[in-house]
Design an enzyme around this catalytic site. Sequence first.
Site, PDB file in Angstrom:
ATOM      1  N   HIS A 142       0.855  -1.187   0.000  1.00 12.85           N
ATOM      2  CA  HIS A 142       0.000   0.000   0.000  1.00 12.85           C
ATOM      3  C   HIS A 142       0.898   1.247   0.000  1.00 12.85           C
ATOM      4  O   HIS A 142       1.944   1.266   0.657  1.00 12.85           O
ATOM      5  CB  HIS A 142      -0.895  -0.007   1.241  1.00 12.85           C
ATOM      6  CG  HIS A 142      -1.938   1.065   1.249  1.00 12.85           C
ATOM      7  ND1 HIS A 142      -1.660   2.372   1.601  1.00 12.85           N
ATOM      8  CD2 HIS A 142      -3.263   1.033   0.936  1.00 12.85           C
ATOM      9  CE1 HIS A 142      -2.764   3.088   1.521  1.00 12.85           C
ATOM     10  NE2 HIS A 142      -3.744   2.307   1.112  1.00 12.85           N
ATOM     11  N   GLU A 144       0.812   4.069   1.497  1.00  5.88           N
ATOM     12  CA  GLU A 144       1.144   4.602   2.825  1.00  5.88           C
ATOM     13  C   GLU A 144       2.221   3.769   3.489  1.00  5.88           C
ATOM     14  O   GLU A 144       3.163   4.310   4.092  1.00  5.88           O
ATOM     15  CB  GLU A 144      -0.106   4.653   3.707  1.00  5.88           C
ATOM     16  CG  GLU A 144       0.173   5.202   5.094  1.00  5.88           C
ATOM     17  CD  GLU A 144      -1.045   5.194   6.006  1.00  5.88           C
ATOM     18  OE1 GLU A 144      -0.859   5.281   7.243  1.00  5.88           O
ATOM     19  OE2 GLU A 144      -2.188   5.107   5.495  1.00  5.88           O
TER      20      GLU A 144
END
Length: 332
Positions: A142, A144
């Site tokens: 991901h 992030e």
Amino acid sequence: MSANPSQETGGVLPRNPRRVLRLAYPLGFCSGVRRALSLCHWLLADCPGRPLYVLRDLVHNHQVSRQLREEGVVFVEEVSQVPRGGRLLLGAHGTTRETLALCRQRQLEVHDATCPVILHLQNQLRRLPREATVCLLGEAGHPEILALQDCLRERRCYLVANPQEAAALATLPPNPFFFSQTSRDREELKEVQRILTEKAPRLHNRAQLCPIQRVRQDALAEMAPQCDRVFILGSSHSANGRRLLQLARKHCPGPCRMLEEGEDLPPEELAGVDTVGLASATSTPDDLVEEWVAHFRRLGFLPPDEEAPPAGKEAPPCGTRETNPVNPRSHE
């Protein structure tokens, strides 16, 4: 009859006084998403006709990305696709030093839309001692997580996706740090913390969810047991939307699923349903929320504190009521 909220249903269906629509506030965009979109629109207006490039997604919502393309945004998968000297807007989930170095090599004009909550978390990680060991709860790959792992490049980091992976970790150093992706489930986070504390009693727990994520999760957990079905409004590639769906399935006695833009809701899905619950991911547009709320009202589902309007009249629109907004400058 199509149940797509973007289409007319051909009239108002007979209202069942038992039918209730419960909403898990806040709905629609969170303040971090609004901040990213405001920056994007400002850049488009600042230099009309000059291309604005966005690396991968600005936010994780298909409808938002499509609308931005229509407004002139050019989405790219790699920095190398941006012409030398061009303008590049980085998404809300953060970026890596490698990406920034590539931007400098190409002499790009870089603008950063990273959410302030994520920026604050990144700064916490960068301030850790180089000898620190970190256990990080998150989804591999991901954006992030990739940015957070980049902040820990010189430190030992164990990435775990769930309590099972945390339990499978070998013996940890005596005083590791625990952090988390900001969109994880609160109950899952607590369980991972418990497991890690058993392995390392002096664990430094620094894991925190985004404040808006906590509010939405708490509202959904309270609402879901009162519903026959719960629908999460959002895109399937939204991490926080998937977490809300998992939470809904845990607490709602009936089936739950995601509703995306342009999707049909077959009438048989609501057969025998008296109470429907709606929640939304933080990147779900406000107008999409309003369309689905209006659609359920046409089917006779009304908020519990709202009386049915007289025949031939529609109920007033329902606001998104965002509470506890994140101050965009609070972590800068």
